[in-house]
Design a protein around this motif. Structure first.
Motif, PDB file in Angstrom:
ATOM      1  N   HIS A 369       0.835  -1.203   0.000  1.00 16.36           N
ATOM      2  CA  HIS A 369       0.000   0.000   0.000  1.00 16.36           C
ATOM      3  C   HIS A 369       0.873   1.257   0.000  1.00 16.36           C
ATOM      4  O   HIS A 369       0.596   2.213  -0.744  1.00 16.36           O
ATOM      5  N   ALA A 370       1.915   1.280   0.820  1.00 23.42           N
ATOM      6  CA  ALA A 370       2.754   2.473   0.932  1.00 23.42           C
ATOM      7  C   ALA A 370       3.459   2.802  -0.378  1.00 23.42           C
ATOM      8  O   ALA A 370       3.520   3.962  -0.797  1.00 23.42           O
ATOM      9  N   TYR A 371       4.004   1.798  -1.048  1.00 21.54           N
ATOM     10  CA  TYR A 371       4.675   2.035  -2.328  1.00 21.54           C
ATOM     11  C   TYR A 371       3.706   2.598  -3.367  1.00 21.54           C
ATOM     12  O   TYR A 371       4.070   3.479  -4.147  1.00 21.54           O
ATOM     13  N   ALA A 372       2.482   2.073  -3.386  1.00 16.76           N
ATOM     14  CA  ALA A 372       1.537   2.433  -4.438  1.00 16.76           C
ATOM     15  C   ALA A 372       0.748   3.696  -4.113  1.00 16.76           C
ATOM     16  O   ALA A 372       0.603   4.590  -4.959  1.00 16.76           O
ATOM     17  N   GLN A 373       0.213   3.773  -2.911  1.00 17.43           N
ATOM     18  CA  GLN A 373      -0.707   4.854  -2.559  1.00 17.43           C
ATOM     19  C   GLN A 373       0.031   6.137  -2.185  1.00 17.43           C
ATOM     20  O   GLN A 373      -0.439   7.234  -2.485  1.00 17.43           O
ATOM     21  N   TRP A 374       1.168   5.999  -1.525  1.00 22.61           N
ATOM     22  CA  TRP A 374       1.871   7.169  -0.998  1.00 22.61           C
ATOM     23  C   TRP A 374       3.204   7.436  -1.690  1.00 22.61           C
ATOM     24  O   TRP A 374       3.981   8.268  -1.243  1.00 22.61           O
ATOM     25  N   ASN A 375       3.488   6.734  -2.776  1.00 21.94           N
ATOM     26  CA  ASN A 375       4.735   6.940  -3.518  1.00 21.94           C
ATOM     27  C   ASN A 375       5.962   6.771  -2.620  1.00 21.94           C
ATOM     28  O   ASN A 375       6.958   7.494  -2.755  1.00 21.94           O
ATOM     29  N   LYS A 417      -2.176   6.435 -12.002  1.00 19.40           N
ATOM     30  CA  LYS A 417      -2.567   5.140 -12.562  1.00 19.40           C
ATOM     31  C   LYS A 417      -2.274   3.988 -11.602  1.00 19.40           C
ATOM     32  O   LYS A 417      -2.384   2.817 -12.000  1.00 19.40           O
ATOM     33  N   MET A 418      -1.936   4.299 -10.359  1.00 17.77           N
ATOM     34  CA  MET A 418      -1.611   3.255  -9.392  1.00 17.77           C
ATOM     35  C   MET A 418      -2.205   3.629  -8.044  1.00 17.77           C
ATOM     36  O   MET A 418      -2.136   4.783  -7.620  1.00 17.77           O
ATOM     37  N   VAL A 419      -2.813   2.668  -7.355  1.00 15.55           N
ATOM     38  CA  VAL A 419      -3.383   2.899  -6.031  1.00 15.55           C
ATOM     39  C   VAL A 419      -3.056   1.719  -5.128  1.00 15.55           C
ATOM     40  O   VAL A 419      -2.756   0.617  -5.583  1.00 15.55           O
ATOM     41  N   GLY A 420      -3.136   1.974  -3.837  1.00  9.04           N
ATOM     42  CA  GLY A 420      -3.021   0.920  -2.852  1.00  9.04           C
ATOM     43  C   GLY A 420      -4.389   0.537  -2.325  1.00  9.04           C
ATOM     44  O   GLY A 420      -5.316   1.359  -2.287  1.00  9.04           O
ATOM     45  N   MET A 421      -4.514  -0.709  -1.936  1.00 10.43           N
ATOM     46  CA  MET A 421      -5.753  -1.214  -1.330  1.00 10.43           C
ATOM     47  C   MET A 421      -5.413  -1.691   0.078  1.00 10.43           C
ATOM     48  O   MET A 421      -4.590  -2.600   0.245  1.00 10.43           O
ATOM     49  N   LEU A 422      -6.026  -1.086   1.093  1.00 10.59           N
ATOM     50  CA  LEU A 422      -5.750  -1.465   2.469  1.00 10.59           C
ATOM     51  C   LEU A 422      -6.910  -1.009   3.350  1.00 10.59           C
ATOM     52  O   LEU A 422      -7.256   0.177   3.346  1.00 10.59           O
ATOM     53  N   PRO A 423      -7.537  -1.904   4.098  1.00  8.25           N
ATOM     54  CA  PRO A 423      -8.601  -1.453   5.002  1.00  8.25           C
ATOM     55  C   PRO A 423      -8.030  -0.578   6.108  1.00  8.25           C
ATOM     56  O   PRO A 423      -6.891  -0.771   6.545  1.00  8.25           O
ATOM     57  N   ALA A 467      -7.415 -12.816   7.774  1.00 12.24           N
ATOM     58  CA  ALA A 467      -6.738 -11.999   8.776  1.00 12.24           C
ATOM     59  C   ALA A 467      -5.968 -10.840   8.158  1.00 12.24           C
ATOM     60  O   ALA A 467      -5.765  -9.817   8.806  1.00 12.24           O
ATOM     61  N   THR A 468      -5.522 -10.980   6.913  1.00 16.11           N
ATOM     62  CA  THR A 468      -4.647  -9.978   6.301  1.00 16.11           C
ATOM     63  C   THR A 468      -5.182  -9.573   4.941  1.00 16.11           C
ATOM     64  O   THR A 468      -5.558 -10.429   4.134  1.00 16.11           O
ATOM     65  N   HIS A 469      -5.201  -8.261   4.711  1.00 18.67           N
ATOM     66  CA  HIS A 469      -5.650  -7.732   3.431  1.00 18.67           C
ATOM     67  C   HIS A 469      -4.717  -6.603   3.026  1.00 18.67           C
ATOM     68  O   HIS A 469      -4.290  -5.807   3.849  1.00 18.67           O
ATOM     69  N   GLY A 470      -4.438  -6.509   1.744  1.00 15.04           N
ATOM     70  CA  GLY A 470      -3.678  -5.370   1.245  1.00 15.04           C
ATOM     71  C   GLY A 470      -3.104  -5.666  -0.120  1.00 15.04           C
ATOM     72  O   GLY A 470      -2.850  -6.819  -0.466  1.00 15.04           O
ATOM     73  N   GLY A 471      -2.904  -4.605  -0.889  1.00 17.71           N
ATOM     74  CA  GLY A 471      -2.332  -4.804  -2.208  1.00 17.71           C
ATOM     75  C   GLY A 471      -2.307  -3.528  -3.008  1.00 17.71           C
ATOM     76  O   GLY A 471      -2.469  -2.426  -2.478  1.00 17.71           O
ATOM     77  N   LEU A 472      -2.105  -3.683  -4.308  1.00 18.72           N
ATOM     78  CA  LEU A 472      -2.006  -2.531  -5.198  1.00 18.72           C
ATOM     79  C   LEU A 472      -2.616  -2.855  -6.552  1.00 18.72           C
ATOM     80  O   LEU A 472      -2.791  -4.018  -6.922  1.00 18.72           O
ATOM     81  N   ASP A 480      -6.115  -2.779 -19.398  1.00 15.68           N
ATOM     82  CA  ASP A 480      -5.124  -3.719 -18.865  1.00 15.68           C
ATOM     83  C   ASP A 480      -4.600  -3.265 -17.504  1.00 15.68           C
ATOM     84  O   ASP A 480      -4.227  -2.093 -17.321  1.00 15.68           O
ATOM     85  N   PHE A 481      -4.524  -4.239 -16.585  1.00 12.04           N
ATOM     86  CA  PHE A 481      -4.168  -3.937 -15.197  1.00 12.04           C
ATOM     87  C   PHE A 481      -3.250  -5.022 -14.631  1.00 12.04           C
ATOM     88  O   PHE A 481      -3.296  -6.184 -15.050  1.00 12.04           O
ATOM     89  N   TRP A 482      -2.461  -4.600 -13.635  1.00 11.20           N
ATOM     90  CA  TRP A 482      -1.752  -5.526 -12.762  1.00 11.20           C
ATOM     91  C   TRP A 482      -2.325  -5.380 -11.361  1.00 11.20           C
ATOM     92  O   TRP A 482      -2.516  -4.266 -10.867  1.00 11.20           O
ATOM     93  N   PHE A 483      -2.608  -6.514 -10.738  1.00 11.94           N
ATOM     94  CA  PHE A 483      -3.042  -6.548  -9.343  1.00 11.94           C
ATOM     95  C   PHE A 483      -2.035  -7.385  -8.554  1.00 11.94           C
ATOM     96  O   PHE A 483      -1.533  -8.406  -9.048  1.00 11.94           O
ATOM     97  N   ALA A 484      -1.773  -6.958  -7.322  1.00 14.81           N
ATOM     98  CA  ALA A 484      -0.897  -7.744  -6.455  1.00 14.81           C
ATOM     99  C   ALA A 484      -1.348  -7.552  -5.013  1.00 14.81           C
ATOM    100  O   ALA A 484      -1.833  -6.473  -4.639  1.00 14.81           O
TER     101      ALA A 484
END
Length: 552
Positions: A369-375, A417-423, A467-472, A480-484
Motif C-alpha cells: 500500500h505504501a509504495y503504491a498509494q503514498w509513492n 494510474k496506481m493505487v493501494g488497497m488497504l482497510p 486476517a490480512t488484506h492489502g495490495g495494489l 489492462d491492469f496488474w493486481f498484487a
C-alpha cells in the motif's frame, strides 16, 4: 585509530529537494512524474529495507550471521546504526571499523545502506554519546527537569554539545566520501533518532530558561509569517490568539503551558539537529532525514517525545532544520493509514524507516500500500533479524512481489494510474472492512476485504474475512491492469452511467523473471466464480494480470 581534524560548518540555507548534487551519480532526491524518488547511480531506487535492531550493527561477526537471512527476505537495503560512542571512543580519534565492516557486508550481499546517526539523541536519550561526553557533564551539560534534576539527555542549547556532535558527524561523512564516494553503497542518512524531550515537555536548564524567556528567534517568526496561510491549525490558533506577535518571548507569543514548551523544544532540538545535518552535508551531501516517534491518543507532551518532528510541529521543524530533506514516521500503532496520510504529503519525499507490531503478512500488505498509494521511496520493518520464521517468510514473499513489480511501481508512482488497497485500522485495533472503490478511466474497481459467499445451493450466506488484506493496482492500458496483494476480492463495474457492463477477458497468474513476465495458469471458471471477480488469495502474496472489456 586515526586522528582526524574537523572543521565545524555553520548552518547553510536549504537546497530544493529535487536539486541534484554537482555529481549527478551521487544518491539524491528528484521529482519524477509527480513523485519524489531516490536516485541511485542515475536511476530511481525503490528500497525493500529492514532496520536492524539497535545493537546488531555493533558486532561485525554477529552481522555476518544476518546477511543471508536478510537476502532470503528479498531485501535490497538495510537501515543500520552508526554509534557515536564506538566511532569516537577518544575525542578526536576515530575508529570506523564497524562502519567499514557494515559497508563491506552490504556490498558482498548486493545491498544498499541507510545509516542512522546515533549521536546526541536516540529515542530522546543520550545513551550513545561517548564515555568522555557522559563523564564530562560540566563541559557537556544535560537537560534538566523543572525541579533542577539533570537527565541523561544532552542540552540542545549548549554549543559544546553541538560542536562535539557535529565534529563526529562531519568525520563520519568525510570518511564515507573517501571510502564510498564512488560505489555509493550508503544512499541516505538519518540524523539523530526519534528526537524529543521526556518526561517533561522542555529543558529547564539555565541556558534553556534564558532562551525561553528571550524573544522567539526571528528565523522562526519570519518563517511562520511567510507561511501563515498554511500553518498547522493548532500552531496558527495559538499564534493568532496572541496577535501574531514577533519579538516577544515564547509565552507572550504562543501562550503559557506545555504546548508552548513543546514548540520551544521543537525549535531548539530541531535547530541543533539541522545544524548537525548541514555540517555533514557540506562535506558529503547525501539525502538526510529525521524520524519521529508518534503519539498515542490522549498523551501529553513529555508523555511522548515532546518536540519531535510530528505533524503539528512540521512548520517549526522546517524553519529550524532546512538542511533536513524530509521528516519520516516510525509507524508502530495499528492506525497505519492514518499516520501514513499525515506524512505522505504532496510534493514531499515519503519513507517509512520503522514499522512493526503486526504480523509479517500485515507488514507486507502495508508495504504494498505504501509504495503504491503514498509513492514511498522505501519501507522498512524494524528488527527483521528477530522475526519468527513464519513472519520472515511472509515479509519475504511480499518483498519478492515488490521486487518483481519494481519497474512498474517506479514508472507509475505519481501518475494517478496506481493505487493501494488497504482497510483502515483504528488505534483500538478495529478494522473497517467496507469495500473500497477506485476509478480508472471507463472502469470502476471495487476491492472487497471479505470473501464472497459460495453460490452453491445450501452454502452459508455470510462472507468470511481473512486476517490480512492489502495490495495494489496498476493500470498499464485502457483495459489492462496488474493486481498484487493478498486477501482481496475485486469486482469490476463501468465508471459512467449507461447500460453497459464490464466483463473479465482474462486473468493470468505468473511471475516476472529477469524483468520478463512468465505466465502461469489462466484463472477462469471456479477461480473467478464463473467470471464474476478476481481473487487475490489469502495467506500468500501473488500477482495477477487482468484484461477487461465492456459489453452491452
Amino acid at each position: 585509530m586515526v586522528n582526524v581534524a574537523v572543521v565545524i560548518i555553520l548552518l547553510l540555507p536549504g537546497v530544493a529537494l529535487s536539486a541534484a548534487p554537482p555529481d549527478a551519480s551521487m544518491p539524491h532526491l528528484a521529482q519524477r512524474h509527480g513523485a519524489i524518488q531516490l536516485i541511485v547511480g542515475g536511476q530511481p531506487f525503490l528500497m525493500r529495507a529492514g532496520e536492524l535492531e539497535n545493537s546488531s550493527a555493533s558486532s561485525l561477526p554477529y552481522l555476518d550471521t544476518l546477511w543471508p537471512r536478510l537476502e532470503a527476505m528479498h531485501f535490497n537495503a538495510v537501515i543500520a546504526p552508526v554509534y557515536w560512542n564506538l566511532i569516537e571512543p577518544q575525542q578526536g580519534r576515530f575508529d570506523f571499523s564497524t562502519v567499514d565492516g557494515l559497508i563491506e557486508g552490504a556490498r558482498a550481499h548486493d545491498m544498499r545502506l541507510v545509516l542512522l546517526w546515533f549521536g546526541s539523541w536516540k529515542n530522546s536519550m543520550s545513551s550513545y554519546v561517548p564515555a568522555w561526553v557522559k563523564r564530562g557533564a560540566s563541559r557537556y551539560p544535560r537537560a534538566r527537569r523543572s525541579d533542577g534534576t539533570p537527565m541523561e539527555i544532552l542540552s540542545a542549547l549548549d554549543q559544546a554539545n553541538l560542536q562535539a556532535d557535529s565534529a563526529a558527524f562531519v568525520a563520519l561523512m568525510k570518511h564515507l566520501k573517501q571510502t564510498d564516494g564512488q560505489r555509493h553503497t550508503v544512499v541516505m542518512v538519518q540524523v539523530e533518532n526519534e528526537v524529543g524531550m521526556i518526561p517533561e515537555a522542555r529543558d529547564h536548564g539555565p541556558l534553556a530558561d534564558a532562551a525561553f524567556h528571550a524573544p522567539v528567534p526571528k528565523a522562526l517568526t519570519d518563517y511562520l509569517s511567510k507561511h501563515k496561510e498554511n500553518l498547522a491549525p493548532e500552531l496558527e490558533a495559538a499564534w493568532r490568539a496572541h496577535g501574531f506577535k514577533t519579538g516577544a518571548d515564547w509565552e507572550d507569543t504562543f501562550g503559557a503551558g506545555e504546548r508552548t514548551d513543546e514548540l520551544f523544544t521543537a525549535w531548539t532540538e530541531g535547530r541543533y539537529t539541522g545544524e548537525v545535518a548541514a555540517a555533514g552535508k557540506a562535506v558529503y551531501p547525501l539525502p538526510m532525514y529525521v524520524n519521529a516517534a508518534l503519539i498515542r491518543p490522549g498523551k501529553r507532551p513529555g508523555e511522548y517525545p515532546s518536540g519531535g518532528p510530528l505533524p503539528h510541529l512540521f512548520d517549526v521543524w522546517r524553519a529550524a532544520a532546512p538542511a533536513v530533506d524530509f521528516l519520516a514516521p516510525d509507524i508502530y500503532f495499528p492506525n497505519f493509514t492514518e499516520w501514513g496520510e499525515k506524512y505522505a504529503l504532496r510534493g514531499e519525499p515519503f519513507f517509512i524507516p520503522e514499522t512493526g507490531r503486526v504480523s509479517g503478512a500485515q507488514m507486507g500488505a502495508n508495504g504494498l500500500h505504501a509504495y503504491a498509494q503514498w509513492n514511498a521511496m522505501g519501507y522498512s520493518p524494524y528488527a527483521p533479524e528477530f522475526l519468527s520464521p513464519h513472519d520472515a517468510r511472509a515479509v519475504g514473499q511480499a518483498y519478492d512481489v515488490v521486487e518483481q513489480l519494481t519497474p512498474l511501481i517506479l514508472a507509475h508512482q505519481g501518475s494517478g494510474k496506481m493505487v493501494g488497497m488497504l482497510p483502515r485500522t483504528h488505534f483500538d485495533g478495529s478494522v473497517d472492512l467496507e469495500p473500497q472503490s477506485f476509478v480508472f478511466g471507463d472502469y470502476k474497481v471495487v476491492a472487497s476485504f471479505r470473501k464472497p459467499g459460495s453460490t452453491s445451493i445450501g452454502a452459508k450466506v455470510d462472507a468470511d474475512a481473512s486476517a490480512t488484506h492489502g495490495g495494489l493496482i496498476i493500470q498499464v492500458g485502457p483495459n489492462d491492469f496488474w493486481f498484487a496483494g493478498t486477501g482481496i476480492t475485486v469486482y469490476f463495474e463501468p465508471s459512467g452511467k449507461g447500460r453497459s457492463a464490464v466483463g473479465i477477458e482474462s486473468i493470468w497468474e505468473g511471475r516476472f523473471i529477469d524483468g520478463r513476465w512468465i505466465a502461469g495458469r489462466e484463472m477462469n471458471g471456479d477461480d473467478t466464480n464463473q467470471g464474476r471477480h478476481l481473487s487475490l488469495p489469502d495467506d500468500e502474496f501473488s500477482i495477477r494480470r487482468v484484461t477487461l472489456y465492456h459489453y452491452h
